[in-house]
Structure formats: C-alpha cells, structure tokens
Design a protein around this motif. Structure first.
Motif, PDB file in Angstrom:
ATOM      1  N   ARG A  60      12.160  35.648  13.426  1.00  7.21           N
ATOM      2  CA  ARG A  60      11.430  36.998  13.199  1.00  7.21           C
ATOM      3  C   ARG A  60      10.319  36.809  12.551  1.00  7.21           C
ATOM      4  O   ARG A  60       9.451  37.536  12.796  1.00  7.21           O
ATOM      5  N   ALA A  61      10.502  35.624  11.510  1.00  6.03           N
ATOM      6  CA  ALA A  61       9.264  35.714  10.417  1.00  6.03           C
ATOM      7  C   ALA A  61       8.154  34.902  12.005  1.00  6.03           C
ATOM      8  O   ALA A  61       7.369  35.256  11.482  1.00  6.03           O
ATOM      9  N   VAL A  62       8.499  33.456  12.071  1.00  8.80           N
ATOM     10  CA  VAL A  62       7.446  33.320  12.995  1.00  8.80           C
ATOM     11  C   VAL A  62       6.991  34.239  14.357  1.00  8.80           C
ATOM     12  O   VAL A  62       6.251  34.119  14.174  1.00  8.80           O
ATOM     13  N   ARG A  63       7.944  34.928  14.675  1.00  5.77           N
ATOM     14  CA  ARG A  63       7.522  36.204  15.487  1.00  5.77           C
ATOM     15  C   ARG A  63       6.951  36.921  14.923  1.00  5.77           C
ATOM     16  O   ARG A  63       5.589  37.085  15.314  1.00  5.77           O
ATOM     17  N   ALA A  64       6.893  37.364  13.959  1.00  8.95           N
ATOM     18  CA  ALA A  64       5.634  38.394  12.975  1.00  8.95           C
ATOM     19  C   ALA A  64       4.112  38.378  12.756  1.00  8.95           C
ATOM     20  O   ALA A  64       3.155  38.838  13.484  1.00  8.95           O
ATOM     21  N   VAL A  65       4.176  36.654  12.225  1.00  9.84           N
ATOM     22  CA  VAL A  65       3.232  35.836  12.216  1.00  9.84           C
ATOM     23  C   VAL A  65       2.163  35.679  12.866  1.00  9.84           C
ATOM     24  O   VAL A  65       0.937  35.755  13.179  1.00  9.84           O
ATOM     25  N   LYS A  66       3.093  35.543  13.837  1.00  8.76           N
ATOM     26  CA  LYS A  66       2.380  35.122  16.027  1.00  8.76           C
ATOM     27  C   LYS A  66       1.757  36.361  15.861  1.00  8.76           C
ATOM     28  O   LYS A  66       0.757  36.395  16.678  1.00  8.76           O
ATOM     29  N   TYR A  67       2.686  37.316  15.993  1.00  9.39           N
ATOM     30  CA  TYR A  67       1.781  38.669  16.275  1.00  9.39           C
ATOM     31  C   TYR A  67       0.670  38.983  15.571  1.00  9.39           C
ATOM     32  O   TYR A  67      -0.239  39.815  16.615  1.00  9.39           O
TER      33      TYR A  67
ATOM     34  N   ARG B 224      11.939  24.877   5.592  1.00 14.27           N
ATOM     35  CA  ARG B 224      12.198  25.660   6.923  1.00 14.27           C
ATOM     36  C   ARG B 224      11.447  26.523   6.734  1.00 14.27           C
ATOM     37  O   ARG B 224      10.775  26.770   8.049  1.00 14.27           O
ATOM     38  N   VAL B 225      11.309  27.798   6.908  1.00 15.90           N
ATOM     39  CA  VAL B 225      11.235  29.526   6.843  1.00 15.90           C
ATOM     40  C   VAL B 225       9.292  28.888   7.230  1.00 15.90           C
ATOM     41  O   VAL B 225       8.470  29.349   7.945  1.00 15.90           O
ATOM     42  N   VAL B 226       9.519  28.437   5.118  1.00 14.04           N
ATOM     43  CA  VAL B 226       7.554  28.252   5.064  1.00 14.04           C
ATOM     44  C   VAL B 226       7.048  27.757   6.159  1.00 14.04           C
ATOM     45  O   VAL B 226       5.600  27.957   6.740  1.00 14.04           O
ATOM     46  N   GLU B 227       7.255  26.191   6.811  1.00 12.43           N
ATOM     47  CA  GLU B 227       7.490  25.166   7.174  1.00 12.43           C
ATOM     48  C   GLU B 227       7.040  26.123   8.917  1.00 12.43           C
ATOM     49  O   GLU B 227       5.662  26.147   9.731  1.00 12.43           O
ATOM     50  N   ALA B 228       7.320  26.710   9.605  1.00  9.53           N
ATOM     51  CA  ALA B 228       7.362  27.138  10.945  1.00  9.53           C
ATOM     52  C   ALA B 228       6.654  28.036  10.655  1.00  9.53           C
ATOM     53  O   ALA B 228       5.938  28.506  11.418  1.00  9.53           O
ATOM     54  N   VAL B 229       6.972  29.149   9.978  1.00  7.64           N
ATOM     55  CA  VAL B 229       5.332  30.267   9.248  1.00  7.64           C
ATOM     56  C   VAL B 229       4.082  29.733   9.391  1.00  7.64           C
ATOM     57  O   VAL B 229       3.158  29.988   9.716  1.00  7.64           O
ATOM     58  N   ILE B 230       3.852  28.745   8.774  1.00 11.40           N
ATOM     59  CA  ILE B 230       2.536  28.224   8.426  1.00 11.40           C
ATOM     60  C   ILE B 230       2.717  27.300  10.078  1.00 11.40           C
ATOM     61  O   ILE B 230       1.497  27.620  10.569  1.00 11.40           O
ATOM     62  N   ALA B 231       3.805  26.549  10.849  1.00  8.23           N
ATOM     63  CA  ALA B 231       3.058  26.130  11.882  1.00  8.23           C
ATOM     64  C   ALA B 231       2.204  27.424  12.668  1.00  8.23           C
ATOM     65  O   ALA B 231       1.821  27.214  14.035  1.00  8.23           O
TER      66      ALA B 231
ATOM     67  N   GLY C 238       0.594  29.314  12.063  1.00 11.76           N
ATOM     68  CA  GLY C 238      -0.797  29.983  11.667  1.00 11.76           C
ATOM     69  C   GLY C 238      -0.523  30.927  10.509  1.00 11.76           C
ATOM     70  O   GLY C 238      -1.657  31.779  10.006  1.00 11.76           O
ATOM     71  N   ALA C 239       0.513  31.480   9.275  1.00  6.74           N
ATOM     72  CA  ALA C 239       0.373  31.504   8.305  1.00  6.74           C
ATOM     73  C   ALA C 239      -0.698  31.137   7.320  1.00  6.74           C
ATOM     74  O   ALA C 239      -1.240  29.794   7.312  1.00  6.74           O
ATOM     75  N   THR C 240      -1.692  31.534   6.773  1.00  8.49           N
ATOM     76  CA  THR C 240      -2.751  30.542   6.276  1.00  8.49           C
ATOM     77  C   THR C 240      -2.379  30.911   4.613  1.00  8.49           C
ATOM     78  O   THR C 240      -3.242  30.181   3.549  1.00  8.49           O
TER      79      THR C 240
END
Ligand code: KIV
Ligand code: ZN
Length: 498
Positions: A121-128, A153-160, A162-164
C-alpha cells in the motif's frame, strides 16, 4: 562546507490539530507569511481531505506564499491524494506527504493488516502521488516503535517508487535520543538507495525528548527536521523549530546550517501563541519570558561583567531586544547599581551599600521591583503613590453588539475618563486606556490563564509592555477577566508613567 538542514514547518498541520488552536484561513495565511519571512523550506499547510476548510486553507496558502515548498498531508489513500493534488494546484512548488503506519501496533490493531500488505500500500500510494507531483514525501507512521529491519524494507521500496523525502516519525514520542539516532543510522547504512532521498525527523515530545531526538537523528544522517513554532502539537507537542535551529546555530561543531532568519523567531513565536491561544511557558527555551532573564545576584553580576558568562545565545539573535536583569530579593549590588545607573544615579560605594539594604527590605515585600519602585527607593517622594489607578470600568459586549468600554483612571492624582470601541471587550477597554495615557507604549504579550477549571474561576492576566525600548510587566487577577485584563494593563502602565 556545512550541509544544509531543511526546515519543514508543520505548525499549520500537526500544530493546528490541537484542540483550541484552530485558525481560520486568514489567520493561517498570516502564519504562513511569517513562516516564509522566517525562511522555512517547507510549510505543511494542512490535510486537505479532512475538511473543506482545510482544503481551502491549503489553496489560499499556496497562492499567498511563494518561496517555501507547500506540502499537503494524505493517508495512503487515492482519494486523499487526488484532493491534496487539487489543493496544491496553485503552489509554485508542491509536495504530497503520504504514508501509513509501520509499527506492529498500527499494522495489526489500527489497520488490521500485515507487513507485506502495508508495504504494498505504501508503494502504491507513492506511485500514485508521483502522477501529480515530483516531490513526494513518505511517512512511516509510528516509525519510533517499528522494527528497524522492516522499516528499512519499506523505506527502500518507497524510494524505489519515487519518494524524495522519507519521514521517520516518532509518533508517540517513545524513543530515547540514542535509540532514535540509531534508527536513522540503521536506515542510512542498510537502505541501498538511501542516497536518492532525504531522511526527515518528526519527533513528538511525550517524554520531553523531541528536540534531543531530532538532533540525534540529524547527527546520524537526517537532513530535514519537522518542527512547529513553540513546539505546539498533539499531546505534549512536536519538536520546537526555535530549539533545533538555535542548537544548530550555537553548536559550531555540528557541520550544518539552516536558512532561518533567526531574528524573526521571537515575533513568530508571539504571533503563533496569540493566534492559537497557546501561552508560552515562562521557562520555555529560546522564546519563554524568562529565557534571557537573570534574577540571582551571582548570575546578574556575571552577566553584567560579560553576557557570555551566563548566556550561550545573544537574545538579539532571536529577535529579543536585550537580556533582562530582574530585580528581586535575590539580586545583588551589581544589578541594583546597573538599574540605578540607567536611571541616571551615580552612587558612591557607601551610598550603594545603604540603597542596597533598603532595596532588600522593599524587595522582600514587593517581589519584582520596577523602575518606579527604585525611584521611590531613591527618595523621589512624588512617586510614592500608584501613578495610574483604575477607578471605574463599564463594558458593553455580547452577540450582535459593538463592544464598547468606558474607563475612569486616576493618573498622578487626576481623574479622567474615556470611552472607546474595540474588536472585543478587552480591546475596547485597552483602546479607552490608550486615549488617556500620553506615553506611547506597545503591548508585547497578553496572557489570560484560568487558575482552576470552574466557571467561577479566577482569571489571571499577565501583560508585557514596551515603552522607550524598556519592557515592563503587569499582573491582574479577578473573577471578571475583563477587569483582570485592565488591572494588569494599569499595573504595567504604573511602571512607565511617573
Ligand atoms: O506524528 C506523526 O506520525 C505524523 C504523521 C502523520 C506525519 O504527524
Ligand atoms: Zn506528528
């Protein structure tokens, strides 16, 4: 060259969530412009999906302010992100701040989910959010109590994704400084793409450690701090902007700088305190009434010899005119002599000895002594009476009524009266008093406190005035807070009218 520490101010979002602190859009714009003048990098302007009022405030702040990035909060929910993007459409630089809870408490008992689903859900929200803005900040709510390995793991995934900027909130204010610092260090060392984002601290003050935790995070690699003016925020509050900024400025050993114009700190503190009805405690670091006041004889003597003997910050640097040497029964000869010299008295050692023993007797009876008390001490007979007294006060106020006050004062023995309107009953009273007083003064601080919680409570009012560069205080206490306010004003005026 030192690294820049980005200042992310959340006074208008996390600070404004506090009961009783709500501002209307005009007031929020005033605070936002003050934050811009202060030089903050990011203003978190609100949580647009939470209410139409919050949405509109984000829109108007984005229009009114141009230098800082304007940030809007969302949950990891598409609707929230759509609404935030819409609210940010006038922002020169807009940021969406989205996120989700990552601690076992949040994953299980708040979100009824599991770690893998939360990560997804975290990754989806960042991509959105990335579909709308380039600058996306992700928060891992309750990161303070989250498992470091899972958090990484979460931080690595959300940076990947696109989180700045990655916000590591200690949402419940649980961490100790070493623990919070170690968390940031762990992420710096174990997230392979961490160099593609900035880590941000967001510390709450439940154990009184918010500033210490934020600085510990910064020492271990975070380069953004999330803060509020006066540390206002939920429960025990957030990290204070002024504390972190002045710690960085004072500690030259920290290889960091901020772009904050520190001389604007005190003004911003007063504005937020008065608009949000949140008094600043007298001993609050940097901006409290006593932060630069010295009352014990040993300290006063030291400060008068060299300010730096007992001060690590020049008050001028934070927008306060000068340190205060408060005259109490704990004060020494040096402080008394300093005040008397400022009033034009030049005493020999013997004269000072005599004045000092009389001063101690007076100080035991009167607590804080003013210039007027000193004039009396030096035998200026005409100053023996209170120079300004409240004789009568009549106030008209209520719904659909223009507040109006009539005030009768006795000034140096002469009775006089005036009537005035105002923004409220207290403003009307103060306007009437102003009509009667020749001396020009500005109201620096006005604080009303209830002593207990009942409706029959005594209201205690504290007033600070500035007159010819001098600061004086007045107090009033009455079951009628309007009367208490005027009494406090008159008490302060008695110290400048003589
Ligand atoms: O304290 C917290 O976790 C927050 C987030 C919503 C950023 O304020
Ligand atoms: Zn918070």
């Amino acid at each position: 060259m030192s690294d820049k520490l980005f200042i992310f101010d959340t006074t208008l979002r996390d600070g404004e969530q506090v009961p009783g602190c709500q501002l209307n859009t005009i007031e929020k714009i005033e605070v936002a412009k003050t934050l811009e003048a202060l030089g903050v990098d990011v203003i978190e302007a609100g949580f647009p999906v939470s209410s139409p009022g919050d949405f509109q405030s984000v829109v108007e702040i984005a229009k009114a302010v141009s230098n800082p990035t304007i940030c809007a909060l969302t949950r990891a929910v598409e609707k929230d992100i759509d609404v935030a993007a819409e609210a940010l459409k006038f922002a020169k630089r807009g940021r969406i701040h989205t996120g989700i809870g990552t601690s076992p408490y949040h994953i299980k008992s708040k979100l009824n989910s599991n770690p893998d689903e939360i990560l997804e859900r975290a990754v989806r929200a960042v991509k959105y959010a990335k579909r709308y803005v380039e600058d996306v900040e992700f928060y891992a709510e309750d990161a303070g109590r989250s498992d470091n390995e899972y958090l990484a793991r979460v931080v690595e995934a959300v940076i990947a994704a696109g989180a700045t900027v990655i916000n590591i909130p200690d949402t419940t204010g649980y961490c100790l400084p070493a623990e919070y610092g170690a968390k940031i260090k762990y992420l710096m060392e174990n997230v392979s793409n961490v160099h593609k984002a900035i880590l941000s601290t967001h510390c709450h003050n439940d154990l009184g450690m918010a500033t210490a935790n934020s600085l510990s995070g910064v020492i271990n690699g975070a380069r953004q701090v999330e803060v509020t003016i006066n540390g206002i925020g939920e429960r025990a509050g957030n990290t204070s902007l002024e504390e972190v900024v002045m710690a960085v400025k004072t500690h030259h050993d920290l290889p960091l700088h901020t772009d904050i114009n520190t001389k604007e700190i005190y003004g911003a503190s007063r504005l937020v305190s008065s608009l949000m009805n949140m008094p600043v405690q007298a001993n609050k670091a940097i901006v409290g009434r006593n932060a630069f006041a010295h009352s014990s004889g040993i300290h006063q003597d030291g400060v008068l010899k060299n300010r730096e003997n007992y001060e690590i910050i020049d008050p001028v640097e934070v927008g306060i005119q000068e340190s205060a040497i408060v005259l109490t029964a704990r004060s020494g000869r040096a402080a008394l002599n300093h005040h008397l010299e400022q009033m034009g008295y030049n005493l020999t050692k013997e004269e000072l000895d005599e004045a000092y023993s009389n001063f101690l007797v007076m100080a035991d009876q009167r607590k804080n002594l003013s210039e007027k008390d000193l004039a009396e001490l030096m035998g200026e007979k005409e100053n023996l009476d209170k120079t300004v007294e409240l004789e009568l006060l009549q106030v008209v106020s209520g719904k659909s009524t223009i507040p109006m006050a009539t005030v009768h004062l006795k000034i140096k023995g002469e009775s006089c009266a005036a009537t005035a309107e105002g923004n409220g009953p207290i403003d009307a009273c103060f306007n009437a008093v102003k009509k009667l007083i020749k001396q020009k003064f500005t109201l620096g601080e006005f604080l009303v406190q209830a002593l207990t919680r009942g409706s029959d409570d005594l209201g205690k009012v504290h007033v600070q005035l500035e007159h010819n560069g001098k600061v004086v205080y007045g107090f009033g206490a009455n079951v009628d807070i309007i009367t208490a306010s005027v009494e406090a004003l008159v008490d302060a005026l008695s110290k400048v009218v003589y």
